[in-house]
Design an enzyme around this catalytic site. Structure first.
Site, short mmCIF file in Angstrom:
data_model
loop_
_atom_site.label_atom_id
_atom_site.label_comp_id
_atom_site.label_asym_id
_atom_site.label_seq_id
_atom_site.Cartn_x
_atom_site.Cartn_y
_atom_site.Cartn_z
CG HIS A 7 5.15 0.94 2.93
ND1 HIS A 7 4.45 2.06 2.52
CD2 HIS A 7 4.73 0.67 4.19
CE1 HIS A 7 3.64 2.45 3.49
NE2 HIS A 7 3.79 1.63 4.50
CG HIS B 203 -0.19 0.20 2.51
ND1 HIS B 203 0.60 -0.78 3.08
CD2 HIS B 203 -0.10 1.27 3.36
CE1 HIS B 203 1.13 -0.34 4.20
NE2 HIS B 203 0.73 0.91 4.39
NE ARG C 62 2.05 5.66 9.69
CZ ARG C 62 1.02 5.11 9.06
NH1 ARG C 62 1.14 3.92 8.50
NH2 ARG C 62 -0.14 5.73 9.02
CG ASP D 12 1.70 4.83 5.04
OD1 ASP D 12 1.23 3.68 5.12
OD2 ASP D 12 2.80 5.16 5.52
#
Length: 291
Positions: A267, A112, A282, A114
């Site tokens: 990723h 995907h 994150r 993000d």
């Protein structure tokens, strides 16, 4: 981007022997970064798509401050996995305390980009290693510029002007079946992630390069095509976009902070044994509406 006093640091940017990526050596993100050094990092990020900052002993607040220099930050819809007192930080972890997960344990289970399910998907994400497993835990990145450049002509013609729908809920039920602790969404959360439509091929707003912009995690259909044709075309794109010639595999080192460009890449988290602790922080930077 605010000005910073002249506090130059000596650091090197070394490209990987891979289809993308470079490591940044000798830079301390806990210290001020002046505008000239920041501009150098910005240029390198556009060229290499992934920057790996080695040996970063920084606080979550310092990670947030550095991330904010690239743009406003986005808050993930699963707010129960925010870092306490630092809502901009999403905890990515398989650790459980008192029987409850402290973070999003299956983040990156499918390929995907993000927040592609938002009207303004992410510009980029930063992931800072806190605890790493002994085995596994790698993150794979796939260059979607080269995926577009090398796409067979008949597929280019089929998708060049196409649009696709992205939905956060696309694989959510699948993930819940694999991970029963993944929370049910409230109606307010569902309303926050309504499906959006983006170009199948997007243009990078800073470099002008084109890239495929569909993923197995969030893309539900190609607009205007019958379901069977849409699924067949998406399956061909997914297969092509994640071939080995497009991929850099990141093997994490302690205190790595990895900064990737969601406008250029997809990723995937390779996973690790359930009994080995993994925790990363994150931050996610807001981007522009794809065009």
């Amino acid at each position: 981007m605010s000005a910073v006093l002249n506090t130059r640091q000596q650091f090197a940017i070394r490209p990987f022997d891979a289809p993308l990526g470079a490591e940044v050596l000798g830079l301390d993100l806990s210290l001020p970064i002046d505008d000239a050094d920041f501009a150098r990092l910005h240029r390198a990020h556009l060229v290499h798509h992934v920057l790996v900052f080695r040996e970063q002993h920084i606080t979550p607040a310092q990670q947030v401050a550095f991330s904010r220099r690239f743009g406003p930050l986005q808050i993930h819809v699963l707010r129960q996995f925010q870092l306490p007192n630092q809502p901009e930080v999403l905890v990515v972890s398989n650790i459980r305390e008192n029987g409850q997960p402290i973070g999003l344990g299956d983040a990156g289970h499918f390929w995907h980009s993000d927040l592609s399910y938002k009207e303004k998907p992410s510009l980029g994400s930063m992931l800072h290693a806190q605890e790493l497993p002994r085995d596994g835990g790698d993150t794979l990145f796939a260059n979607q510029h080269t995926a577009w450049d090398r796409l067979p002509g008949h597929l280019k013609r089929a998708v060049e002007h196409a649009q696709a729908e992205h939905s956060y809920l696309c694989r959510y039920a699948d993930l819940q079946k694999k991970n029963p602790w993944r929370p049910n969404l409230t109606q307010a959360q569902i309303d926050e992630v309504k499906p959006v439509v983006h170009p199948v091929v997007r243009t990078h707003p800073e470099t002008g390069r084109r890239a495929l912009f569909v993923s197995e995690h969030f893309t539900t259909r190609i607009v205007g095509l019958p379901e069977d044709e849409s699924r067949d075309l998406l399956d061909q794109l997914f297969d092509h976009s994640t071939r080995p010639e497009h991929i850099y595999r990141h093997q994490w080192q302690p205190q790595d902070m990895v900064f990737w460009d969601n406008r250029s890449l997809m990723h995937l988290a390779a996973g690790c044994p359930d009994d080995q602790r993994r925790k990363l922080y994150r931050t996610t930077i807001e981007g522009d509406a794809p065009f």
